[in-house]
Write an enzyme that holds these catalytic residues in place. Structure first.
Site, PDB file in Angstrom:
ATOM      1  N   GLU A 194       0.847  -1.194   0.000  1.00  0.00           N
ATOM      2  CA  GLU A 194       0.000   0.000   0.000  1.00  0.00           C
ATOM      3  C   GLU A 194       0.881   1.243   0.000  1.00  0.00           C
ATOM      4  O   GLU A 194       2.036   1.189   0.443  1.00  0.00           O
ATOM      5  CB  GLU A 194      -0.838   0.029   1.284  1.00  0.00           C
ATOM      6  CG  GLU A 194      -1.649  -1.206   1.565  1.00  0.00           C
ATOM      7  CD  GLU A 194      -2.898  -1.286   0.720  1.00  0.00           C
ATOM      8  OE1 GLU A 194      -3.339  -0.237   0.199  1.00  0.00           O
ATOM      9  OE2 GLU A 194      -3.409  -2.400   0.552  1.00  0.00           O
ATOM     10  N   LYS A 209      -5.076 -11.332  11.122  1.00  0.00           N
ATOM     11  CA  LYS A 209      -5.208 -12.676  10.539  1.00  0.00           C
ATOM     12  C   LYS A 209      -4.962 -13.743  11.604  1.00  0.00           C
ATOM     13  O   LYS A 209      -5.641 -14.770  11.634  1.00  0.00           O
ATOM     14  CB  LYS A 209      -4.236 -12.817   9.367  1.00  0.00           C
ATOM     15  CG  LYS A 209      -4.650 -11.938   8.177  1.00  0.00           C
ATOM     16  CD  LYS A 209      -3.551 -11.807   7.147  1.00  0.00           C
ATOM     17  CE  LYS A 209      -4.004 -10.993   5.933  1.00  0.00           C
ATOM     18  NZ  LYS A 209      -2.898 -10.609   5.056  1.00  0.00           N
TER      19      LYS A 209
HETATM   20  N1  HSE Z   1      -1.604  -6.338   2.631  1.00  0.00           N
HETATM   21  C1  HSE Z   1      -1.691  -7.759   2.736  1.00  0.00           C
HETATM   22  C2  HSE Z   1      -0.357  -8.399   2.419  1.00  0.00           C
HETATM   23  C3  HSE Z   1      -2.715  -8.364   1.799  1.00  0.00           C
HETATM   24  O1  HSE Z   1       0.613  -7.700   2.068  1.00  0.00           O
HETATM   25  O2  HSE Z   1      -0.251  -9.597   2.535  1.00  0.00           O
HETATM   26  C4  HSE Z   1      -4.127  -8.184   2.273  1.00  0.00           C
HETATM   27  O3  HSE Z   1      -4.394  -8.970   3.387  1.00  0.00           O
END
Ligand code: HSE
Length: 438
Positions: A194, A209
């Site tokens: 991002e 997660k």
């Molecule tokens: N931003 C997360 C990653 C993916 O780099 O694995 C979305 O869960």
């Protein structure tokens, strides 16, 4: 009318990277999905912020709406697919769908990790199907195998590379000696980091997660706030080099271990032996290593993000719900209402890698060893490298109680011969299996 005779109507909430991938696969894999779901899938309405924003795949703008009410109130929709991300308005829409007994497939780790208890309690009352395969590990089939295929085992431990951005950065720093900023810029250029990488590099994404995995595996509801979390910002290229020389690699791991009634859950950079199955998981790939009491060691590996991999996981859930429309959900997940007892990080037993920069003169090593000894920390290996007037000591401890190690670290920081402690990284061993495979 819901449950229409000739097709399954889908209401798509969000149409960005994942949503447009879902739409694309529904058109592209029409016959495979029809066979799998038992009826054709039809995207009836799509909630978007802006119909004209660029998307990875072409989507029919005729069915796009910007008012959530126009999707939620459509009585002909059988399954809602929420791929908006973020807490609001996704949470309110999810609660609305579930409260009225309709069915939800979501890729949204934040609502499941932070509000799973509320959502599962509601679903248990109304009989809604709630599925979230894409919330952890993107395209890797994980939630359903853990929940259903391994439902007959006691899962003892999970160690996962669940964030592709940080795995890419650490892999790049390790294999090419890149600086952190350079590796991050490359991940952003390739489109999987991002523009604001905070949630990834500081471990928030991995903690969300892990909270979901803990709930599924250990049958308790926990939230990311209870999980100890450290990101990768303190990992230096020199540590990756040292790790290699010592026969290790450094990964950002999400670790959860069942310890009687307690769960040890933590996210932090971790040194693992280079022979461990997770050590060869490089680039933006994810992998989740699971140890079951009876099944032994398993590893799930694949693309943890990206439009089509994640859309595949979403569609697997849609197929599953479609095949079970009119039946009660396989699990009401009422266990999510039980509190998880998380072990304090200070009580964790682990090994540590530490680097000290010290004054290079006789007796220094003995004083350092004395501080470790006074705090019940036993050393496994010590390497000294001279660097001008100072020296660098690289050491690995035996298994210690974390709070003892931290007391030793405080004591070392007070020694006049210790100039700096630039690095401390936890070390996990390679021998995981406690299964009885006889
Ligand atoms: N931003 C997360 C990653 C993916 O780099 O694995 C979305 O869960």
């Amino acid at each position: 009318m819901r449950g229409s005779q000739d097709c399954i109507n889908i209401g798509l909430l969000g149409c960005g990277t994942i949503g447009s991938g879902v739409y694309h696969l529904i058109q592209k894999n029409y016959s495979e999905l029809t066979e799998a779901a038992g009826k054709p899938l039809k995207v009836k309405r799509i909630l978007v912020k802006d119909p004209y924003e660029p998307r990875p795949f072409e989507v029919d703008r005729e069915i796009m709406v910007t008012d959530p009410g126009q999707v939620i109130s459509d009585e002909s929709i059988d399954i809602f697919v929420e791929v908006m991300g973020g807490i609001q308005p996704a949470l309110s829409l999810a609660l609305d769908i579930i409260s009225s007994g309709r069915h939800l497939v979501t890729a949204n780790k934040e609502i499941i990790a932070n509000h799973g208890r509320e959502l599962m309690a509601k679903a248990a009352q109304t009989g809604s199907h709630v599925r979230f395969e894409a919330a952890v590990g993107g395209g890797i089939p994980l939630i359903r195998p853990l929940e259903e295929s391994l439902g007959g085992d006691n899962i003892l431990k999970v160690m996962g590379i669940v964030n592709g951005t940080t795995n890419y950065i650490l892999s790049k720093m390790s294999s090419e000696g890149s600086a952190y900023d350079q590796a991050l810029a490359e991940a952003q250029r390739l489109g999987f980091a991002e523009s604001d990488p905070t949630a990834d590099v500081e471990g928030f994404d991995a903690a969300s997660k892990l909270a979901i995995l803990c709930s599924i595996l250990f049958k308790r509801g926990g939230t990311p706030r209870e999980i100890y979390r450290e990101g990768i910002l303190s990992v230096r290229p020199e540590d990756l080099e040292n790790a290699r020389e010592l026969g290790f690699v450094v990964k950002l791991l999400a670790i959860a271990v069942r310890e009687n009634d307690l769960i040890s859950a933590r996210v932090h950079p971790t040194m693992i032996p280079d022979s461990h199955p997770l050590a060869s998981v490089n680039g933006n790939f994810n992998a989740i290593f699971v140890v079951g009491e009876s099944v032994g060691e398993l590893m799930f590996y694949g693309q943890g993000a990206g439009s089509l991999p994640t859309a595949t996981a979403v569609l697997g859930d849609v197929v599953n719900v479609a095949r079970n429309l009119g039946r009660p959900p396989i699990s009401t997940r009422t266990y999510w209402l039980r509190d998880a007892s998380i072990k304090p990080i200070g009580d964790t037993v682990t090994r540590f890698y530490m680097v000290l920069r010290v004054i290079d003169k006789p007796g220094v090593l003995a004083r350092i060893a004395g501080v470790f000894g006074d705090n019940n920390v036993s050393l496994e290996s010590v390497v000294q490298k001279g660097i001008g007037d100072s020296a660098q000591i690289i050491l690995i401890t035996h298994e210690v109680i974390e709070s003892n190690f931290m007391k030793a670290k405080n004591g070392l920081e007070k020694l006049d011969v210790v100039l700096e402690i630039p690095s401390v990284i936890r070390v996990e061993s390679g021998s995981e299996s406690k299964s009885q495979n006889a």
